[in-house]
Design a protein around this motif. Structure first.
Motif, short mmCIF file in Angstrom:
data_model
loop_
_atom_site.label_atom_id
_atom_site.label_comp_id
_atom_site.label_asym_id
_atom_site.label_seq_id
_atom_site.Cartn_x
_atom_site.Cartn_y
_atom_site.Cartn_z
N SER A 21 0.84 -1.19 0.00
CA SER A 21 0.00 0.00 0.00
C SER A 21 0.88 1.24 0.00
O SER A 21 1.99 1.23 0.54
N ARG A 71 -5.86 1.70 -7.32
CA ARG A 71 -5.93 2.81 -6.38
C ARG A 71 -7.38 2.96 -5.95
O ARG A 71 -8.29 2.61 -6.70
N ASP A 72 -7.59 3.51 -4.77
CA ASP A 72 -8.97 3.66 -4.28
C ASP A 72 -9.61 4.87 -4.94
O ASP A 72 -8.97 5.66 -5.60
N ASN A 73 -10.91 5.02 -4.74
CA ASN A 73 -11.68 6.04 -5.45
C ASN A 73 -11.27 7.48 -5.13
O ASN A 73 -11.18 8.29 -6.05
N THR A 77 -4.93 6.19 -1.86
CA THR A 77 -4.11 5.03 -1.59
C THR A 77 -3.85 4.24 -2.86
O THR A 77 -4.78 3.95 -3.60
N TYR A 79 -2.17 0.70 -4.48
CA TYR A 79 -1.91 -0.68 -4.06
C TYR A 79 -1.09 -1.41 -5.13
O TYR A 79 -1.12 -1.06 -6.31
#
Length: 125
Positions: A21, A71-73, A77, A79
Motif C-alpha cells: 500500500s 488505487r482507491d476512489n 491510496t 496498491y
C-alpha cells in the motif's frame, strides 16, 4: 507537495503473495500519475507498474500477469497486489507520483517528482 508512505512489505516464500500500500497525504493533482518501482541490491531501479489518472494500467514484462496495480476512489491510496512471487522479485519497493508524466516515461523513475521511503520485499526459495 505530496507525501507518500509505503507499507505491506515482508518476507515470503516462492509462490506467496503480498499486498503493498502507498498512502498519499491527500488526493491532489500532484498524484495524478502513480507508479511502483523496485530496486534490488546491486541493480538499477526498475519500473514495475503504473496507473494513469483514468485508471489505465501498464506493467513491466517481468511482472505482467502476476502483479496488479490499483488505487482507491478518492485516489488517496495506491496498491500493488503481488502474486506468485519469486526470488527475482526481492527488493525495495517504492511508490512514486507526479501531476503529469508523458507516456514515453511512465517507467522512468526520473520522471516522477514525489517518492515514498520504500518497503522491503524478500522472497526466499
Amino acid at each position: 507537495q505530496v507525501e507518500l508512505v509505503e507499507s505491506g512489505g515482508g518476507s515470503v516464500q516462492t509462490g506467496g503473495s503480498l499486498r503493498l500500500s502507498c498512502a498519499t497525504s491527500r488526493s491532489t493533482d500532484g498524484s495524478n500519475y502513480m507508479a511502483w518501482f523496485r530496486q534490488a541490491p546491486g541493480k538499477e531501479r526498475e519500473g514495475v507498474a503504473t496507473i494513469l489518472p483514468r485508471g489505465g494500467t501498464f506493467y513491466a514484462a517481468s511482472v505482467k500477469g502476476r502483479f496488479t496495480i490499483s488505487r482507491d476512489n478518492p485516489k488517496t491510496t495506491l496498491y500493488l497486489q503481488m502474486d506468485r512471487l519469486t526470488p527475482e522479485d526481492t527488493g525495495m519497493y517504492y511508490c512514486a507520483a507526479d501531476a503529469w508524466v508523458t507516456s514515453s516515461r511512465w517507467f522512468d523513475g526520473d520522471a516522477y517528482k514525489f517518492w515514498g521511503q520504500g518497503t522491503q520485499v524478500t522472497v526466499s526459495s
